[in-house]
Design a protein around this motif. Structure first.
Motif, PDB file in Angstrom:
ATOM      1  N   PHE A 284       0.829  -1.211   0.000  1.00  0.00           N
ATOM      2  CA  PHE A 284       0.000   0.000   0.000  1.00  0.00           C
ATOM      3  C   PHE A 284       0.867   1.267   0.000  1.00  0.00           C
ATOM      4  O   PHE A 284       0.420   2.322  -0.417  1.00  0.00           O
ATOM      5  CB  PHE A 284      -0.964   0.011   1.198  1.00  0.00           C
ATOM      6  CG  PHE A 284      -2.287  -0.663   0.928  1.00  0.00           C
ATOM      7  CD1 PHE A 284      -3.392   0.074   0.515  1.00  0.00           C
ATOM      8  CD2 PHE A 284      -2.417  -2.037   1.052  1.00  0.00           C
ATOM      9  CE1 PHE A 284      -4.611  -0.545   0.254  1.00  0.00           C
ATOM     10  CE2 PHE A 284      -3.637  -2.670   0.788  1.00  0.00           C
ATOM     11  CZ  PHE A 284      -4.727  -1.915   0.395  1.00  0.00           C
TER      12      PHE A 284
ATOM     13  N   LYS B 184      -2.919   3.673  -2.521  1.00  0.00           N
ATOM     14  CA  LYS B 184      -4.379   3.677  -2.687  1.00  0.00           C
ATOM     15  C   LYS B 184      -4.958   2.433  -3.367  1.00  0.00           C
ATOM     16  O   LYS B 184      -5.848   1.806  -2.838  1.00  0.00           O
ATOM     17  CB  LYS B 184      -4.856   4.943  -3.406  1.00  0.00           C
ATOM     18  CG  LYS B 184      -4.806   6.179  -2.514  1.00  0.00           C
ATOM     19  CD  LYS B 184      -5.467   7.351  -3.207  1.00  0.00           C
ATOM     20  CE  LYS B 184      -5.507   8.582  -2.312  1.00  0.00           C
ATOM     21  NZ  LYS B 184      -6.066   9.735  -2.999  1.00  0.00           N
ATOM     22  N   LYS B 185      -4.512   2.153  -4.591  1.00  0.00           N
ATOM     23  CA  LYS B 185      -5.099   1.015  -5.299  1.00  0.00           C
ATOM     24  C   LYS B 185      -3.999   0.061  -5.746  1.00  0.00           C
ATOM     25  O   LYS B 185      -3.757  -0.103  -6.953  1.00  0.00           O
ATOM     26  CB  LYS B 185      -5.901   1.498  -6.516  1.00  0.00           C
ATOM     27  CG  LYS B 185      -7.010   2.472  -6.144  1.00  0.00           C
ATOM     28  CD  LYS B 185      -7.888   2.816  -7.323  1.00  0.00           C
ATOM     29  CE  LYS B 185      -8.941   3.831  -6.892  1.00  0.00           C
ATOM     30  NZ  LYS B 185      -9.894   4.158  -7.948  1.00  0.00           N
ATOM     31  N   PRO B 186      -3.335  -0.588  -4.781  1.00  0.00           N
ATOM     32  CA  PRO B 186      -2.141  -1.369  -5.130  1.00  0.00           C
ATOM     33  C   PRO B 186      -2.395  -2.473  -6.163  1.00  0.00           C
ATOM     34  O   PRO B 186      -1.604  -2.608  -7.102  1.00  0.00           O
ATOM     35  CB  PRO B 186      -1.685  -1.950  -3.789  1.00  0.00           C
ATOM     36  CG  PRO B 186      -2.823  -1.792  -2.864  1.00  0.00           C
ATOM     37  CD  PRO B 186      -3.615  -0.625  -3.339  1.00  0.00           C
TER      38      PRO B 186
ATOM     39  N   LYS C 211      -2.927  -0.967  -9.672  1.00  0.00           N
ATOM     40  CA  LYS C 211      -1.726  -0.296 -10.165  1.00  0.00           C
ATOM     41  C   LYS C 211      -0.646  -1.309 -10.534  1.00  0.00           C
ATOM     42  O   LYS C 211       0.015  -1.169 -11.561  1.00  0.00           O
ATOM     43  CB  LYS C 211      -1.193   0.687  -9.114  1.00  0.00           C
ATOM     44  CG  LYS C 211      -2.059   1.937  -9.023  1.00  0.00           C
ATOM     45  CD  LYS C 211      -1.509   2.954  -8.045  1.00  0.00           C
ATOM     46  CE  LYS C 211      -2.388   4.210  -8.088  1.00  0.00           C
ATOM     47  NZ  LYS C 211      -1.998   5.204  -7.095  1.00  0.00           N
TER      48      LYS C 211
END
Lengths: 168, 104
Positions: free
Chosen positions: B80, B85-87, B90
């Motif tokens: 994280f 935020k949006k591992p 991403k």
């Protein structure tokens, strides 16, 4: 086929939405423990701030002596698709629980304590209900180690100001 | 399916920009994708991306955050931090893989 400019997904990094999700977990059955955990975890993966509040029967989800032994009972549950007269028979709840645990494991869904570890590591907040703790004569030592604190209902409402709320 | 130029290579992507062909990816492409979403790659970032790639090749599915932890031995909290935020999404984007399909 034509080549176009690089498409970059919008991960919403620059949007300070401050989205918060509050989930009240009030049930202690195995099947009712998972919706809150799954949705909370999914929200964390989307960059949402997540607060879970464990109250009443949901307290079993975070009580050390019980969290590993939540049960699924088909009694009175028509969605279990069993003849209702058979559901209270001895051993049925045990068998149904075992089957559900097996299905969850096959889908790589972790058991409750490990799921709480995942939520905690992903930045989720776990709150225990003060009244439930008092009713059950439990203190923080009796609860899952990752619990942020034991708080009352007003504290929770205050902490989740502006949040979207789920009651499970 | 749109075609686009990434780091000098012509590659196929979906409508959101996720690469769709496993073999069109290399680390130069990965670095360009990372740069496009504001991530500067370090060895730690690459460890995660390389695990994602090899696990996808072995399993046929993009690993979830939990799998990166249970099978890949990676620390969730750290992921994280590395991919804020949006591992999962991403990492999939940088690794040239589809978004994870699993719920957990």
């Amino acid at each position: 086929m034509t080549t176009q400019d690089m498409i970059v997904p919008a991960f919403d990094d620059d949007v300070e939405t401050g989205r918060t999700l509050a989930i009240i977990c009030s049930k202690g059955n195995l099947d009712m423990a998972y919706p809150g955990l799954i949705l909370g975890n999914a929200a964390l993966g989307e960059g949402v701030d997540v607060h879970l509040f464990f109250t009443f029967w949901g307290f079993d989800m975070i009580t050390k002596g019980r969290m590993e032994n939540l049960k699924f009972s088909p009694v009175g549950n028509t969605a279990a698709h069993m003849p209702m007269a058979l559901t209270p028979m001895p051993g049925v709840t045990k068998m149904a629980t075992h089957m559900m645990q097996k299905s969850l494991e096959e889908l790589q869904i972790p058991p409750v304590p490990e799921f709480l570890d995942l939520i905690k590591a992903s930045g989720g907040h776990l709150w225990a209900c003060r009244l439930s703790a008092d009713m059950n004569h439990l203190s923080k030592d009796d609860l899952y180690d990752g619990i942020d604190d034991i708080i009352n209902a007003s504290d929770f409402i205050e902490k989740t100001n502006g949040a979207q709320l789920l009651f499970i | 399916m749109p075609m686009t130029m990434i780091a000098g290579h012509e590659v196929s992507v979906d409508d959101e920009g996720f690469m769709t062909r496993y073999d069109e990816w290399d680390e130069t492409t990965g670095a360009a994708l990372a740069a496009a979403i504001g991530i500067e790659m370090t060895d730690e970032h690459w460890d995660a991306i390389r695990f994602m790639r090899s696990d996808y090749q072995a399993q046929g599915a993009t690993p979830t955050i939990r799998r990166l932890s249970t099978v890949g031995g990676m620390d969730t909290k750290r992921l994280f931090t590395l991919f804020p935020k949006k591992p999962a999404k991403k990492m999939a984007y940088i690794a040239g893989l589809p978004k994870p399909a699993g719920c957990v």
